[in-house]
Design an enzyme around this catalytic site. Structure first.
Site, PDB file in Angstrom:
ATOM      1  N   SER A  44       5.628 -13.098  -6.365  1.00 45.98           N
ATOM      2  CA  SER A  44       5.065 -14.149  -5.626  1.00 45.98           C
ATOM      3  C   SER A  44       3.708 -14.056  -5.210  1.00 45.98           C
ATOM      4  CB  SER A  44       5.958 -13.855  -3.834  1.00 45.98           C
ATOM      5  OG  SER A  44       5.471 -12.674  -3.403  1.00 45.98           O
ATOM      6  N   HIS A 149      12.410 -11.804  -4.129  1.00 42.78           N
ATOM      7  CA  HIS A 149      12.532 -10.436  -4.882  1.00 42.78           C
ATOM      8  C   HIS A 149      13.966 -10.226  -5.390  1.00 42.78           C
ATOM      9  CE1 HIS A 149       8.509  -8.817  -3.315  1.00 42.78           C
ATOM     10  NE2 HIS A 149       8.241  -9.497  -4.516  1.00 42.78           N
ATOM     11  N   ASP A 238       7.464  -9.217   5.779  1.00 38.67           N
ATOM     12  CA  ASP A 238       6.633 -10.061   4.859  1.00 38.67           C
ATOM     13  C   ASP A 238       7.388 -11.169   4.649  1.00 38.67           C
ATOM     14  OD1 ASP A 238       5.056 -11.245   3.093  1.00 38.67           O
ATOM     15  OD2 ASP A 238       5.201  -9.696   1.536  1.00 38.67           O
ATOM     16  N   GLU A 283       3.427 -10.155   7.713  1.00 37.88           N
ATOM     17  CA  GLU A 283       2.802 -10.398   6.514  1.00 37.88           C
ATOM     18  C   GLU A 283       3.004 -11.826   6.004  1.00 37.88           C
ATOM     19  OE1 GLU A 283       2.624  -7.401   3.378  1.00 37.88           O
ATOM     20  OE2 GLU A 283       2.391  -8.859   1.922  1.00 37.88           O
ATOM     21  N   LYS A 334      -4.507  -5.594  -3.189  1.00 37.51           N
ATOM     22  CA  LYS A 334      -3.808  -5.689  -4.428  1.00 37.51           C
ATOM     23  C   LYS A 334      -5.061  -5.753  -5.288  1.00 37.51           C
ATOM     24  CE  LYS A 334       0.565  -7.556  -3.099  1.00 37.51           C
ATOM     25  NZ  LYS A 334       1.607  -8.681  -2.890  1.00 37.51           N
ATOM     26  N   HIS A 362       1.274  -1.883  -3.619  1.00 37.79           N
ATOM     27  CA  HIS A 362       1.961  -1.999  -4.884  1.00 37.79           C
ATOM     28  C   HIS A 362       2.094  -3.527  -5.119  1.00 37.79           C
ATOM     29  CE1 HIS A 362       6.323  -1.796  -3.212  1.00 37.79           C
ATOM     30  NE2 HIS A 362       5.373  -2.927  -2.411  1.00 37.79           N
ATOM     31  N   LYS A 385       1.381   0.355   1.291  1.00 41.59           N
ATOM     32  CA  LYS A 385       2.560  -0.223   0.943  1.00 41.59           C
ATOM     33  C   LYS A 385       3.182  -0.046  -0.465  1.00 41.59           C
ATOM     34  CE  LYS A 385       4.560  -5.024   1.791  1.00 41.59           C
ATOM     35  NZ  LYS A 385       4.128  -6.412   1.172  1.00 41.59           N
TER      36      LYS A 385
END
Ligand code: PGA
Ligand code: ZN
Length: 418
Positions: A44, A149, A238, A283, A334, A362, A385
């Site tokens: 995503s 996911h 999230d 998030e 990230k 991650h 995370k």
């Protein structure tokens, strides 16, 4: 005189990530050692993040490394991270790493840092931050997956997370997260007749239950584990709201629960969730251009971290815009969203100096690399995370256990802001 950190050779190859997708791995050889890094990959991804690979994918990226980057790196000093990262920008010469790819830049930037640390015989976190970096981040663990996911087949929210805010050591923190993950599995078996113990991309449980059921289960699991261990743990989510946003209708479409929410309804919904489940962390509750709603929620939500991932994409300029309007009080870091270590560090520094909590993270497609464990300590991030279980997730957690041991009696958990 030849320094141990002078670069002698650079090699790049195609490897697989945890989803089985192709990824780039880079080796950097110096006079005194070598370093290696592989790039992770998101499912995503934010609209504004660096493009992962050039047109032509990993194969094209490998050619760029061989023909364009490697010859320039030879003879440079791997310990001069800033010069290396500036060179990557010069060679790419686009605002968003369109020529090299953000993943390519990331793998090179990090492999260079890894090579420098190894050549100097010190751990990466120490090479980046010096010997005064002594704080361990709290692990924010993904317990139940949803959204993209698990291919849109489960709850609409993308991640249901646990944060062991009461842990006094990193080892204790990861033990608590594993207990919550296991307890959630037991409770899912009791409630969801279709649950067969399957997991999604980040090794979070895959269930088809709606969001509220999942939150009730996670809330109970946290309470149970807090009761038995004496360690307080709290819940996060999230939302990954850009994946719910329907631009033509101007609503957030929760397909699994059959609900559409306007911007105002979305704010109220999130405030209700924060209140009902005592959420510690939310998030991306809004689509990634809606700074105003982020700001409104941040003002209204008391004692909750409101974190921007797709909103900021680790980009300093986007964070500056957020700071100007008061959007969010935490930011996901990230490094492959922005391409280089120096850029990621600049963004983290800006966050810290403006009271935002940097959360080093991650991606859903990962390697067994442990570097982000070092980055979290070096960047003074109070939270990392990484998921709770699964080889590529646990690799980071285990490295932090080792770092805690390396720091020894001076080690302490970071200070959480809430
Ligand atoms: P990713 O996203 O799939 O892009 O890694 C994970 C996240 O949204 O935090
Ligand atoms: Zn996210």
């Amino acid at each position: 005189m030849s320094y141990p950190t002078i670069i002698e050779d650079v090699k790049a190859r195609c490897v697989l990530d945890s989803r089985g997708d192709e990824s780039i791995e880079v080796d950097v050889y110096t006079v005194g050692g070598m370093g290696r890094a592989a790039a992770p990959m998101g499912a995503s991804r934010g609209e504004a993040e660096a493009r992962p690979y050039p047109e032509g994918g990993v194969a094209a990226a490998l050619e760029e490394v061989e023909k364009v980057v490697a010859p320039e790196l030879l003879g440079m000093d791997a310990a001069d991270q800033k010069a290396i990262d500036e060179l990557l920008h010069e060679l790419d010469d686009t605002p968003n790493f369109e020529r090299l790819g953000g993943n390519t830049a990331y793998a090179i930037s990090l492999a260079v840092a890894d090579a420098a640390a190894n050549s100097l015989g010190i751990p990466l976190y120490q090479h980046l931050a010096g010997i005064l970096a002594r704080e361990l981040p709290y692990p924010l663990g993904n317990v139940v997956g949803g959204g993209r996911h698990i291919h849109g087949m489960g709850p609409d929210l993308q991640e249901f997370l646990v944060l062991p805010v009461g842990a006094s050591t990193f080892l204790e923190a990861v033990r608590v997260n594993v207990q919550v993950h296991r307890r959630v599995c037991q409770l899912l078996k009791e409630v969801d007749p279709h649950f067969a113990g399957g997991t999604g991309d980040e090794n979070a449980w895959a269930t088809r239950l709606p969001c509220e059921d999942v939150l009730n289960i996670l809330f109970k699991a946290c309470q149970d584990v807090s009761d038995t261990t004496g360690v307080e743990c709290r819940i996060g989510v999230d939302v990954a709201a850009s994946t719910l946003w329907n631009p033509s209708e101007g609503v957030y479409h929760y397909k699994r629960s059959g609900v559409k929410r306007t911007r105002e309804e979305q704010i109220q919904y999130i405030l209700d969730l924060i209140d009902r489940y005592n959420l510690y962390y939310v998030e991306d509750p809004f689509m990634d251009e809606d700074y105003e709603s982020f700001a409104e929620l941040t003002r209204k939500a008391k004692n909750c971290l409101i974190c921007g991932d797709d909103l900021f994409v680790t980009n300093r300029r986007r964070l500056e815009q957020g700071i100007r309007v008061g959007a969010a009080n935490a930011i996901i870091i990230k490094p492959n969203q922005i391409g280089t270590l120096t850029d990621a560090w600049e963004t983290s520094k800006l966050a810290l100096s403006n009271g935002y909590v940097p959360v080093v993270s991650h991606r859903s497609g990962e390697s067994v690399d442990t570097h982000i464990a070092h980055l979290a300590v070096a960047f003074h991030a109070p939270i990392i995370k990484t998921g709770v279980i699964g080889g590529e997730r646990v690799a980071k957690l285990n490295e932090l256990i080792r770092i805690e041991e390396m720091i020894g009696s001076e080690a302490r958990m970071a200070r959480l802001r809430l």
